[in-house]
Write an enzyme that holds these catalytic residues in place. Structure first.
Site, PDB file in Angstrom:
ATOM      1  N   LYS A  60       0.831  -1.215   0.000  1.00 49.18           N
ATOM      2  CA  LYS A  60       0.000   0.000   0.000  1.00 49.18           C
ATOM      3  C   LYS A  60       0.862   1.260   0.000  1.00 49.18           C
ATOM      4  CE  LYS A  60      -3.803  -2.408   2.216  1.00 49.18           C
ATOM      5  NZ  LYS A  60      -4.452  -2.820   3.479  1.00 49.18           N
ATOM      6  N   GLN A 104      -4.344  -1.237   9.823  1.00 51.97           N
ATOM      7  CA  GLN A 104      -4.253  -2.576   9.227  1.00 51.97           C
ATOM      8  C   GLN A 104      -4.833  -3.612  10.187  1.00 51.97           C
ATOM      9  OE1 GLN A 104      -3.170  -3.276   6.019  1.00 51.97           O
ATOM     10  NE2 GLN A 104      -3.903  -5.340   6.457  1.00 51.97           N
ATOM     11  N   ASP A 127     -10.942   3.135   4.625  1.00 48.45           N
ATOM     12  CA  ASP A 127     -11.323   1.719   4.507  1.00 48.45           C
ATOM     13  C   ASP A 127     -12.841   1.554   4.609  1.00 48.45           C
ATOM     14  OD1 ASP A 127      -9.484  -0.163   3.851  1.00 48.45           O
ATOM     15  OD2 ASP A 127      -8.778  -0.530   5.892  1.00 48.45           O
TER      16      ASP A 127
END
Ligand code: NAD
Length: 296
Positions: A60, A104, A127
């Site tokens: 990422k 994460q 997200d």
């Protein structure tokens, strides 16, 4: 005869589409910089030493670099306490340079991802996992959407797969993948059937799917015989295994070779949904930037 023509499954190339999305985003960032604006920024929070998570994060941050998004890494040891983590999120919420915050997942067992997400600013929730973002998606309001589901929708659009009035079957009901994909498909006027671990006669339900999205987290779970001839098959699963010579093998939730013989469109693993997830994270960061700075 018609069936035979349909049996040549077209591969939906997520790698190529992701590259083209990144190119567009890079041009947008270049234009912002040329206009004297600051760079968009993505903060990535990684707790613990899970190898897969570290690899995803590396991927990422490297992608951010490719399009000119600044990435800010915040790495914590596995034993980090909740207070430290919440303080970090609060600081990132307040930072002018940070447009998106990615925590994460999964977090180590002693840390609650729900609690972490509850303090995350929904305007920076790239997200799409906060309750606010989920509610906005559910209600059809503007908001940041989870990356994998928007990546799937972008693939359908790229390959002109008709969604309106079609029967879409989604296997998996996670907040990260299954539920948001179902919502997005419904917003595009598909008739959606959601399946999960307690669903009965799954093979028969799949055989009626014009669009079959598989996010069950079970390697090669969906057989070719479950796929309706001419269907579009989207395989979200990712499984890392080893081949006979110890080589690394990546496969999905669908028996690809058999399914590709009957499907009209199919995503490969790797190179299908995975690259789109990362590309959509970058796109969400730019969207968050534009909304925060009032450009859009
Ligand atoms: P999850 O474990 O949270 O959810 C799996 C879902 O599948 C559950 O809702 C469960 O009810 C359903 N399920 C499990 N067994 C089933 C069965 N026998 N029949 C029907 N349904 C069943 O997983 P997730 O986070 O939604 O991820 C799903 C898969 O997608 C995993 O393989 C994951 O690695 C992958 N994934 C890929 C990407 C990507 O970018 N390609 C992103 C996220 C997740």
């Amino acid at each position: 005869m018609v069936l035979q023509e349909q049996s040549v499954g077209q591969v939906m190339d997520g790698k190529a589409l992701a590259a083209s999305v990144r190119e567009t985003l890079k041009q947008e960032v270049d234009m912002l910089l040329a206009a004297g604006k600051r760079r968009p920024g993505l903060a990535v929070v990684l707790v613990g030493d899970d190898k897969a998570s570290a690899l995803y994060v590396k991927n990422k941050t490297q992608s951010c670099k490719k399009v000119g998004i600044e990435s800010f890494m915040h790495t914590f040891p596995a034993a980090t306490d909740m207070e430290t983590l919440l303080n970090c999120i609060t600081t990132l919420n307040e930072s002018e340079a940070v447009d998106g915050i990615l925590v994460q997942l999964p977090l180590p067992a002693h840390l609650s991802s729900e609690e972490v997400l509850s303090v995350l600013d929904p305007n920076k929730d790239v997200d799409g996992l906060t309750i606010e973002s989920m509610g906005r998606l559910f209600a059809g309001k503007t908001g940041l959407r989870p990356c994998t589901p928007v990546g799937v929708m972008a693939l359908l659009e790229q390959y002109n797969v008709e969604v309106e009035g079609k029967h879409a079957v989604v296997i998996g009901r996670s907040n990260l993948v299954g539920k948001p994909i179902a919502m997005l498909l419904m917003q595009k006027n598909a008739t959606v059937t959601m399946c999960h671990s307690r669903t009965k006669d799954l093979d028969q339900i799949c055989q009626n799917a014009d669009i079959l999205v598989v996010a069950a987290g079970k390697r090669e779970f969906v057989k070719g015989s479950w796929v309706k001839p001419g269907a579009c098959v989207i395989d979200v699963g990712i499984h890392h295994t080893h081949g006979p010579a110890g080589e690394s093998v990546i496969s999905g939730d669908v028996q690809y070779v058999d399914a590709a013989k009957v499907a009209r469109f199919i995503t490969p693993v790797p190179g299908g949904v995975g690259p789109m997830t990362v590309a959509m994270l970058l796109a969400n960061t730019i969207v968050a930037y534009e909304r925060r700075t009032g450009i859009k």
